[in-house]
Design a protein around this motif. Structure first.
Motif, PDB file in Angstrom:
ATOM      1  N   SER A  10      54.626  37.214 -72.312  1.00  0.00           N
ATOM      2  CA  SER A  10      53.516  36.357 -72.731  1.00  0.00           C
ATOM      3  C   SER A  10      54.009  35.039 -73.305  1.00  0.00           C
ATOM      4  O   SER A  10      53.358  34.002 -73.162  1.00  0.00           O
ATOM      5  N   LYS A 170      39.187  40.544 -72.380  1.00  0.00           N
ATOM      6  CA  LYS A 170      40.176  41.055 -71.423  1.00  0.00           C
ATOM      7  C   LYS A 170      40.356  40.082 -70.258  1.00  0.00           C
ATOM      8  O   LYS A 170      41.488  39.750 -69.876  1.00  0.00           O
ATOM      9  N   THR A 171      39.264  39.599 -69.695  1.00  0.00           N
ATOM     10  CA  THR A 171      39.335  38.659 -68.580  1.00  0.00           C
ATOM     11  C   THR A 171      40.004  37.362 -68.997  1.00  0.00           C
ATOM     12  O   THR A 171      40.875  36.830 -68.281  1.00  0.00           O
ATOM     13  N   ARG A 172      39.614  36.869 -70.166  1.00  0.00           N
ATOM     14  CA  ARG A 172      40.132  35.589 -70.667  1.00  0.00           C
ATOM     15  C   ARG A 172      41.644  35.648 -70.918  1.00  0.00           C
ATOM     16  O   ARG A 172      42.400  34.782 -70.468  1.00  0.00           O
ATOM     17  N   SER A 174      43.785  37.894 -69.800  1.00  0.00           N
ATOM     18  CA  SER A 174      44.499  38.237 -68.559  1.00  0.00           C
ATOM     19  C   SER A 174      44.759  37.020 -67.688  1.00  0.00           C
ATOM     20  O   SER A 174      45.657  37.045 -66.834  1.00  0.00           O
ATOM     21  N   ASN A 175      43.967  35.955 -67.891  1.00  0.00           N
ATOM     22  CA  ASN A 175      44.108  34.759 -67.066  1.00  0.00           C
ATOM     23  C   ASN A 175      44.999  33.696 -67.692  1.00  0.00           C
ATOM     24  O   ASN A 175      45.196  32.633 -67.094  1.00  0.00           O
ATOM     25  N   ILE A 176      45.544  33.961 -68.875  1.00  0.00           N
ATOM     26  CA  ILE A 176      46.570  33.070 -69.424  1.00  0.00           C
ATOM     27  C   ILE A 176      47.757  33.122 -68.463  1.00  0.00           C
ATOM     28  O   ILE A 176      48.200  34.215 -68.079  1.00  0.00           O
ATOM     29  N   PRO A 177      48.286  31.984 -68.035  1.00  0.00           N
ATOM     30  CA  PRO A 177      49.272  31.971 -66.939  1.00  0.00           C
ATOM     31  C   PRO A 177      50.445  32.933 -67.100  1.00  0.00           C
ATOM     32  O   PRO A 177      50.809  33.627 -66.134  1.00  0.00           O
ATOM     33  N   LYS A 180      49.050  36.452 -66.684  1.00  0.00           N
ATOM     34  CA  LYS A 180      48.639  36.662 -65.294  1.00  0.00           C
ATOM     35  C   LYS A 180      49.860  36.963 -64.424  1.00  0.00           C
ATOM     36  O   LYS A 180      49.828  37.860 -63.572  1.00  0.00           O
ATOM     37  N   LYS A 181      50.945  36.240 -64.674  1.00  0.00           N
ATOM     38  CA  LYS A 181      52.184  36.460 -63.930  1.00  0.00           C
ATOM     39  C   LYS A 181      52.743  37.854 -64.207  1.00  0.00           C
ATOM     40  O   LYS A 181      53.193  38.553 -63.294  1.00  0.00           O
ATOM     41  N   GLN A 184      51.117  40.709 -62.325  1.00  0.00           N
ATOM     42  CA  GLN A 184      51.268  40.746 -60.870  1.00  0.00           C
ATOM     43  C   GLN A 184      52.311  41.784 -60.455  1.00  0.00           C
ATOM     44  O   GLN A 184      53.257  42.063 -61.198  1.00  0.00           O
TER      45      GLN A 184
END
Length: 207
Positions: A10, A170-172, A174-177, A180-181, A184
């Motif tokens: 993170s 959770k959505t917000r 999870s989308n921090i770059p 998000k990486k 994956q």
């Protein structure tokens, strides 16, 4: 170690991992004085060999500016992190129980999440109306909560149905770059313990 991976990833920090695969490797670390209390994980950073997960996490959070701006924010982060760690520990220990006890413990985890832990975080988000848990800034508390949410969702995919603010959180997050990486395929994130992993741990640590 997984929470440490989450925190480093993170923060956008690259790290190398070495896995203990034999009892002899573990004993060598112990005999060489690396394992302060005979426990793993072990993190080597800034010329130090650190053990004790909570100490490692707090050091990394402070080092990478994920630990609040002052003592008041830091103690709130500590409270929220300790709460999520309590919930996550129930799941971690359940993996090493016999099958019938494991299922019972997992069911208890979902119940605790829905009745004790998630309502608290839903209220925190509602009361201050901000995107993050502390100081309207991304912190260790947000990382730890997302990890806990995803762990519980592996047991019950609909566990957030009564918690709309947590669902949005959770959505917000999870989308921090960097996160998000990490989410994956192919990242250093590890799956839930399987039977092979559990037997290997039992053999190496002899419990």
């Amino acid at each position: 170690m997984e929470s440490i991976r989450w925190l480093l990833a993170s923060a956008g920090v690259e790290f190398e991992e070495e896995f203990i695969e034999t009892r002899e490797q573990y004993e060598k670390l112990q005999n060489d004085g690396y394992l302060l209390f005979g426990q793993v994980p072990l993190v080597e950073i800034d010329g130090m060999a650190l053990t004790q997960t909570r100490a490692i996490l707090s050091y990394l959070a402070a080092k990478y500016n994920l630990y609040g701006k002052d003592l008041k924010e830091r103690v709130r982060i500590d409270m929220y992190v300790d709460g999520t760690l309590d919930l996550m520990m129930v799941m971690a220990l359940a993996a090493f129980k016999p099958p019938e006890e494991k299922e019972e413990n997992f069911a208890l985890t979902v119940k605790k999440a829905k009745t004790r832990y998630f309502p608290v975080f839903e209220k925190i988000l509602k009361d201050h109306g901000e995107d993050f848990l502390v100081g309207n800034k991304f912190s260790w508390a947000d990382i730890q909560l997302l990890e806990a949410i995803l762990m519980v969702e592996e047991l019950n995919a609909s566990v957030l149905c009564d918690f709309p603010l947590l669902k949005a959180f959770k959505t917000r997050i999870s989308n921090i770059p960097t996160i998000k990486k990490f989410l994956q395929p192919g990242s250093q994130r590890k799956p839930a313990p399987d039977s092979h992993y559990i037997e290997l741990v039992r053999h190496i640590l002899q419990f």
